[in-house]
Write a protein that holds these residues in place. Structure first.
Motif, PDB file in Angstrom:
ATOM      1  N   LEU A 163       0.830  -1.210   0.000  1.00  0.00           N
ATOM      2  CA  LEU A 163       0.000   0.000   0.000  1.00  0.00           C
ATOM      3  C   LEU A 163       0.866   1.262   0.000  1.00  0.00           C
ATOM      4  N   PRO A 164       0.632   2.173  -0.947  1.00  0.00           N
ATOM      5  CA  PRO A 164       1.384   3.442  -0.945  1.00  0.00           C
ATOM      6  C   PRO A 164       1.171   4.221   0.350  1.00  0.00           C
ATOM      7  N   LYS A 165       2.170   4.955   0.738  1.00  0.00           N
ATOM      8  CA  LYS A 165       2.136   5.680   2.012  1.00  0.00           C
ATOM      9  C   LYS A 165       0.952   6.639   2.097  1.00  0.00           C
ATOM     10  N   ALA A 166       0.579   7.236   0.974  1.00  0.00           N
ATOM     11  CA  ALA A 166      -0.516   8.209   0.965  1.00  0.00           C
ATOM     12  C   ALA A 166      -1.852   7.563   1.340  1.00  0.00           C
ATOM     13  N   PHE A 167      -1.960   6.246   1.184  1.00  0.00           N
ATOM     14  CA  PHE A 167      -3.219   5.545   1.468  1.00  0.00           C
ATOM     15  C   PHE A 167      -3.245   4.920   2.861  1.00  0.00           C
TER      16      PHE A 167
END
Length: 414
Positions: A163-167
């Motif tokens: 999961l990307p950090k922004a999510f």
């Protein structure tokens, strides 16, 4: 006409069962006055006749949904109660048969015993059967009164290693199996939607079965479900009931094509992004994940309209892929075998059979003997599946133990 022979056979079977139960009751309550017996007989057979007529009318006539629901409830409860009583009647008949075969003829003693026993074995067994019949009557009636709209919010931490950090920490809501054609309480339905919106999810999935048979069933509830909004969007897929197959049949026809077009239009009007074998890129702070959705794909007799090869097209660069697929059997039937790039799949369909037990550490329902994955979160290797037990109901207009669900996921990195 295809269903008519089956329905007639079922009616004959139910009538034979009615005669069996009626004779057993009359044998036990033989001391009733003739007038009481006559009144009971009239009420018993009038009710049975009206129930059979009602079932035919509900199938072949355009009755109000509420009236159809009442007929279905009455039929379901009646059959359930009689089935609970049946084992006791059968046991008593077997017992009496063995007595007739093996008992020595002692008419005087038998007469004396009959007069002195406070209650005969036959009477005891039939009355025990009546008590047993009260158990499903009570529980299923309570399920209608209390369970049908008793929405439960279930919170799930969804761990996604890539999961990307922004999510990280973003929330997602899921509802499934609305079945608007079964509803009879707009206020309660609206209350469930308000519960979902009160959780303020960042985006929402609806995983199919908006109606029972026809798109026009949703017209009285369309304004309520149009209020389902989220900052990052509402994404939806179709379920097996949304195609009109159970009304028009599996073959194509102009009316069936129009019904499906109307279904697609309703999703647009409500503001849902309907994914039919396609995908979307969800972007937050310059980072992206994939949302994929396919048409219904089910094992066995359920339709396989879904085309995964189209849904995954041009998504190889996305670090996380979330799939909307109505039927959980699709996960084991195709996704695990052929699409290891799918991180998590979201389904409904089973309803948890609307009956069972669901606790924090334990759950059981008869549906588990049909579906290996039927409620909650499952994982195999690096792939996950979540099965939502549904927002609405179908057939039995209530729920016992398996309550209607609003799921709130928190997306987290490993």
């Amino acid at each position: 006409m295809g269903r008519l022979p089956f329905i007639i056979a079922a009616c004959i079977l139910i009538t034979a069962f009615d005669i069996y139960c009626f004779n057993a009751l009359m044998a036990v309550f033989k001391n009733w006055k003739p007038r009481t017996k006559k009144i009971f007989g009239i009420l018993y057979w009038t009710y049975s006749f009206l129930l059979i007529v009602g079932v035919f009318a509900g199938i072949y006539l355009n009755l109000f949904l509420t009236l159809r629901a009442i007929i279905l409830v009455a039929f379901f409860l009646t059959v359930a109660c009689k089935m609970a009583m049946l084992p006791f009647l059968v046991i008593d008949d077997i017992r009496r048969l063995f007595i007739k075969i093996f008992r020595k003829k002692e008419p005087v003693k038998a007469q004396q015993i009959t007069e002195t026993e406070p209650i005969s074995r036959s009477e005891f067994l039939v009355k025990a059967g009546l008590v047993a019949a009260a158990v499903p009557l009570t529980s299923l009636s309570w399920g209608i009164i209390s369970g049908a709209y008793d929405y439960q919010v279930r919170r799930v931490n969804l761990i996604l290693p890539n999961l990307p950090k922004a999510f990280d920490g973003i929330t997602m809501g899921q509802i499934s199996d609305i079945h608007s054609g079964s509803f009879y309480n707009k206020t309660a339905v609206k209350g469930g939607v308000e519960m979902l919106l009160g959780e303020k999810p960042d985006f929402i999935f609806f995983t199919g079965d908006l109606v029972n048979n026809l798109t026009n069933e949703v017209k009285d509830y369309q304004d309520i479900f149009a209020k389902v909004k989220a900052p990052l969007g509402v994404y939806s897929s179709l379920g097996n009931h949304d195609y009109g197959d159970y009304y028009f049949g599996k073959e194509s026809s102009p009316a069936k094509v129009k019904n499906l077009k109307d279904m697609v239009d309703v999703h647009k009007i409500m503001g849902y992004d309907l994914l039919m074998n396609e995908n979307r890129r969800l972007k937050v702070d310059g980072e992206e994940i994939g949302i994929l959705g396919i048409e219904n794909w089910g094992m066995g007799r359920f339709p396989k309209y879904g085309k995964m090869e189209l849904a995954v097209k041009d998504t190889d660069d996305l670090p996380v892929k979330l799939l909307l697929s109505h039927d959980p059997s699709h996960w084991r039937g195709e996704v695990l075998q052929k699409y290891p790039q799918i991180d998590a799949m979201f389904s409904g369909h089973t309803h948890g059979m609307q009956f069972g037990v669901r606790l924090k550490e334990y759950q059981w329902s008869p549906v588990q003997y049909i579906y290996k994955e039927w409620a909650g979160l499952y994982q195999e290797q690096k792939q996950q599946l979540y099965v939502n037990v549904g927002y609405g109901f179908l057939g039995y207009p209530g729920r016992v133990g398996i309550l209607p669900e609003i799921t709130i996921f928190t997306l987290k990195r490993a």
